[in-house]
Scaffold this motif. Sequence first.
Motif, short mmCIF file in Angstrom:
data_model
loop_
_atom_site.label_atom_id
_atom_site.label_comp_id
_atom_site.label_asym_id
_atom_site.label_seq_id
_atom_site.Cartn_x
_atom_site.Cartn_y
_atom_site.Cartn_z
N THR A 1 0.84 -1.20 0.00
CA THR A 1 0.00 0.00 0.00
C THR A 1 0.87 1.25 0.00
O THR A 1 0.60 2.21 -0.72
N ALA A 2 1.94 1.24 0.80
CA ALA A 2 2.86 2.37 0.86
C ALA A 2 3.61 2.56 -0.46
O ALA A 2 3.84 3.69 -0.89
N VAL A 3 3.97 1.46 -1.11
CA VAL A 3 4.63 1.54 -2.43
C VAL A 3 3.72 2.26 -3.41
O VAL A 3 4.15 3.17 -4.13
N GLU A 4 2.46 1.87 -3.45
CA GLU A 4 1.49 2.49 -4.36
C GLU A 4 1.37 3.99 -4.08
O GLU A 4 1.39 4.81 -5.00
N ALA A 5 1.26 4.36 -2.82
CA ALA A 5 1.12 5.78 -2.46
C ALA A 5 2.38 6.57 -2.83
O ALA A 5 2.28 7.70 -3.33
N ALA A 6 3.55 5.99 -2.59
CA ALA A 6 4.80 6.68 -2.92
C ALA A 6 4.93 6.88 -4.42
O ALA A 6 5.34 7.96 -4.89
N ARG A 7 4.57 5.88 -5.18
CA ARG A 7 4.62 6.01 -6.64
C ARG A 7 3.63 7.07 -7.13
O ARG A 7 3.95 7.85 -8.03
N GLU A 8 2.42 7.08 -6.54
CA GLU A 8 1.43 8.10 -6.91
C GLU A 8 1.94 9.50 -6.59
O GLU A 8 1.57 10.46 -7.27
N ALA A 9 2.79 9.62 -5.57
CA ALA A 9 3.37 10.91 -5.19
C ALA A 9 4.57 11.28 -6.05
O ALA A 9 5.16 12.35 -5.85
N GLY A 10 4.95 10.41 -6.98
CA GLY A 10 6.04 10.72 -7.90
C GLY A 10 7.40 10.21 -7.49
O GLY A 10 8.41 10.58 -8.09
N ALA A 11 7.46 9.34 -6.51
CA ALA A 11 8.74 8.79 -6.06
C ALA A 11 9.08 7.52 -6.84
O ALA A 11 8.20 6.85 -7.38
N THR A 12 10.36 7.21 -6.86
CA THR A 12 10.84 5.94 -7.38
C THR A 12 11.13 5.05 -6.19
O THR A 12 11.97 5.37 -5.35
N VAL A 13 10.42 3.94 -6.09
CA VAL A 13 10.60 3.02 -4.97
C VAL A 13 11.72 2.04 -5.32
O VAL A 13 11.62 1.31 -6.30
N VAL A 14 12.79 2.04 -4.50
CA VAL A 14 13.94 1.18 -4.76
C VAL A 14 13.80 -0.19 -4.10
O VAL A 14 14.56 -1.10 -4.44
N GLY A 15 12.86 -0.31 -3.17
CA GLY A 15 12.67 -1.59 -2.51
C GLY A 15 11.86 -1.46 -1.24
O GLY A 15 11.40 -0.37 -0.88
N VAL A 16 11.70 -2.60 -0.59
CA VAL A 16 10.98 -2.71 0.68
C VAL A 16 11.90 -3.42 1.66
O VAL A 16 12.57 -4.38 1.29
N ALA A 17 11.92 -2.92 2.90
CA ALA A 17 12.73 -3.56 3.94
C ALA A 17 11.94 -3.65 5.23
O ALA A 17 11.28 -2.69 5.63
N THR A 18 12.00 -4.82 5.86
CA THR A 18 11.33 -5.01 7.14
C THR A 18 12.35 -5.50 8.16
O THR A 18 13.35 -6.13 7.80
N VAL A 19 12.06 -5.22 9.42
CA VAL A 19 12.94 -5.71 10.48
C VAL A 19 12.76 -7.22 10.61
O VAL A 19 13.74 -7.97 10.60
N VAL A 20 11.51 -7.68 10.71
CA VAL A 20 11.24 -9.12 10.83
C VAL A 20 10.29 -9.55 9.72
O VAL A 20 9.19 -9.03 9.59
N GLU A 21 10.71 -10.52 8.97
CA GLU A 21 9.93 -11.12 7.88
C GLU A 21 9.15 -12.32 8.42
O GLU A 21 9.75 -13.25 8.96
N ARG A 22 7.82 -12.25 8.30
CA ARG A 22 6.99 -13.40 8.70
C ARG A 22 6.71 -14.26 7.48
O ARG A 22 7.02 -15.45 7.47
N SER A 23 6.09 -13.68 6.44
CA SER A 23 5.77 -14.46 5.23
C SER A 23 5.40 -13.54 4.07
O SER A 23 4.60 -13.92 3.23
N ALA A 24 5.97 -12.35 4.02
CA ALA A 24 5.61 -11.38 2.98
C ALA A 24 6.54 -11.40 1.77
O ALA A 24 6.29 -10.70 0.79
N ALA A 25 7.58 -12.19 1.82
CA ALA A 25 8.57 -12.17 0.74
C ALA A 25 7.95 -12.45 -0.63
O ALA A 25 8.23 -11.74 -1.60
N GLU A 26 7.11 -13.46 -0.71
CA GLU A 26 6.54 -13.84 -2.01
C GLU A 26 5.69 -12.73 -2.62
O GLU A 26 5.91 -12.36 -3.77
N PRO A 27 4.72 -12.16 -1.91
CA PRO A 27 3.92 -11.11 -2.55
C PRO A 27 4.74 -9.85 -2.89
O PRO A 27 4.48 -9.21 -3.90
N ILE A 28 5.72 -9.54 -2.08
CA ILE A 28 6.52 -8.34 -2.36
C ILE A 28 7.43 -8.56 -3.56
O ILE A 28 7.50 -7.72 -4.45
N THR A 29 8.10 -9.69 -3.62
CA THR A 29 8.97 -9.94 -4.78
C THR A 29 8.15 -10.18 -6.05
O THR A 29 8.58 -9.82 -7.14
N ARG A 30 6.95 -10.77 -5.90
CA ARG A 30 6.06 -10.96 -7.05
C ARG A 30 5.67 -9.61 -7.65
O ARG A 30 5.43 -9.50 -8.86
#
Length: 177
Positions: free
Chosen positions: A132-161
Amino acid sequence: MSDRDELLEEIKTKAVVHGDFTLSSGRKASFYVDLRRITLDGTAAPLVGRVMLDLTTDLGYTAVGGLTLGADPVAAAMLHAAAARGQRLDAFVVRKAVKQHGMQRRIEGPDIAGKRVLIVEDTSTTGGSPLTAVEAAREAGATVVGVATVVERSAAEPITRAGLEYRYAYDLESLGL
């Protein structure tokens, strides 16, 4: 002890809670990783900033932020850690909805249009908040270089997809879960 090892011990000691929980995703879990006990802790928060900077510094971003509330203290910790290293890093907050008064903004903080930004989160199960934050940042005109989390539970697949670089400091295995 390295910052990374020290932060891992802080998380294991202060943030891992066992019991019956319903996650924001609706999934059931026998444990909860309450990272706000870390990202808002006077000893652990500076470690979060340094570990997350070390993890992502090669991505070349000038601003960091994500969906409020989980991302806010992570972004602030990184901003302060960068300043302590003599570097400039802006932080921003993505609201869950456009503010209905004042400037009616969805993203608060310095303008991110035209900037390379990193989306952060404390912990992620489905990837919904960072995406959701990626979408908002892109709508604001930013280039998103990636996503980083402190603890990964199981989001890797949807984010890399979604075609995004994904980094995390720890996963459930490293926490012994």
